[in-house]
Design an enzyme around this catalytic site. Sequence first.
Site, PDB file in Angstrom:
ATOM      1  N   LYS A 202       0.854  -1.182   0.000  1.00  0.00           N
ATOM      2  CA  LYS A 202       0.000   0.000   0.000  1.00  0.00           C
ATOM      3  C   LYS A 202       0.895   1.238   0.000  1.00  0.00           C
ATOM      4  CE  LYS A 202      -3.502   2.478   2.622  1.00  0.00           C
ATOM      5  NZ  LYS A 202      -4.538   2.410   3.648  1.00  0.00           N
ATOM      6  N   LYS A 255      -2.117  -1.513  -3.913  1.00  0.00           N
ATOM      7  CA  LYS A 255      -2.998  -0.346  -3.832  1.00  0.00           C
ATOM      8  C   LYS A 255      -2.173   0.927  -3.868  1.00  0.00           C
ATOM      9  CE  LYS A 255      -5.934   1.999  -0.592  1.00  0.00           C
ATOM     10  NZ  LYS A 255      -6.294   2.148   0.780  1.00  0.00           N
TER      11      LYS A 255
HETATM   12  C1  PBG Z   1      -7.467   3.386   5.583  1.00  0.00           C
HETATM   13  C2  PBG Z   1      -7.698   3.333   4.121  1.00  0.00           C
HETATM   14  C3  PBG Z   1      -7.488   4.310   3.133  1.00  0.00           C
HETATM   15  C4  PBG Z   1      -7.984   3.786   1.945  1.00  0.00           C
HETATM   16  C5  PBG Z   1      -8.429   2.504   2.224  1.00  0.00           C
HETATM   17  N1  PBG Z   1      -8.224   2.230   3.561  1.00  0.00           N
HETATM   18  C6  PBG Z   1      -6.993   5.699   3.237  1.00  0.00           C
HETATM   19  C7  PBG Z   1      -5.613   5.991   3.621  1.00  0.00           C
HETATM   20  O1  PBG Z   1      -4.770   5.118   3.786  1.00  0.00           O
HETATM   21  O2  PBG Z   1      -5.362   7.185   3.803  1.00  0.00           O
HETATM   22  C8  PBG Z   1      -8.024   4.501   0.623  1.00  0.00           C
HETATM   23  C9  PBG Z   1      -9.052   4.000  -0.332  1.00  0.00           C
HETATM   24  C10 PBG Z   1      -9.340   4.913  -1.489  1.00  0.00           C
HETATM   25  O3  PBG Z   1      -8.701   5.951  -1.716  1.00  0.00           O
HETATM   26  O4  PBG Z   1     -10.283   4.570  -2.214  1.00  0.00           O
HETATM   27  N2  PBG Z   1      -6.151   3.474   5.992  1.00  0.00           N
END
Ligand code: PBG
Length: 332
Positions: A202, A255
């Site tokens: 991520k 992601k």
């Molecule tokens: C929680 C999380 C996030 C997303 C999914 N889970 C935001 C982040 O990490 O700031 C982002 C999903 C999206 O942008 O569609 N940590």
Amino acid sequence: MSNVPMQPGFPTTRLRRLRKTAALRKMFGETDLTTPDLIYPLFVVEGDNVKNEISSMPGQYQLSVDNVLRECEELQRLGLGSVLLFGIPLKKDEAGSEAYASDGIIQRAVRAIKESFPHLLVVTDVCLCEYTSHGHCGVIEDGHVNNDKTLALLIREALSHAESGADIVAPSDMMDGRVGAIRAGLDTAGFGETPIMAYAAKYSSAFYGPFRQAAESAPQFGDRKGYQMDPANSDEAMREIALDIQEGADIVMVKPALSYLDVIRRAKESFNIPLAAYNVSGEYSMIKAAANNGWLDGDKAMMEVLTSIKRAGADIIITYFAKEAARIINLK
Ligand code: PBG
């Protein structure tokens, strides 16, 4: 591509022959996008009959539990089989305690969905940022997120989701060791059969911007670069994925998706494990904004993007486009 030099050249070979009709194109399409591959994210809020459109994500809403159930009915009609739940609690605190409260918003939403739609697959996002007053994904100590103290809270959160009936828990916090910690916590509590979908690679991405408005989870100071990955890195993504598999992840995720198709492809070739890709909020909103301005055909751009994520190697895609894509897939 070892067979390519073997083929005779033009005019004996004409690749356009197999593109000539819709039937031919359909028969020889290499990538198939189907509804069971798609997971639809939902934002759950407190209240009754709440349906707030998220201004940064046209067509997506914050929904109260009653409206989540209406949504689930529609998803089933469209042939979609799974949701990913994000909760927005009424009150946030330093420790994100609503994230693991047995009567928290997610816990109640999961119970309600599983009661009315036992066959719908419910995945829950396991993270603290929607629940903490500071908006970070863990426990803050000396201005930083403390990894090991956060693990204890993530275990509690994952466990309370599983106890509420979640089919899959999906940790998105990017703490080191959290997959192993959650696996052990679930196993000890008798949830040995609850799978973990790990947000393994991520990245710290600008493309989460619209989501943070939707989930009301923007960090109140600093950024997430101390725990999310640097977009420049791909070797490191392979290490993240390998560690999560070692710790017991059942599904690993890359992601965002679009700027990271190379990472998806590399992960697919390197690991023999189900691979998910998250087509994130910014990727959705860019297409919506352009389409709403008449700058491109939104449906075609959507199908092209989703197909490219599958072609890169994703087995499943988490996408805000799930319903619109399902309508098009169902017409085919
Ligand atoms: C929680 C999380 C996030 C997303 C999914 N889970 C935001 C982040 O990490 O700031 C982002 C999903 C999206 O942008 O569609 N940590």
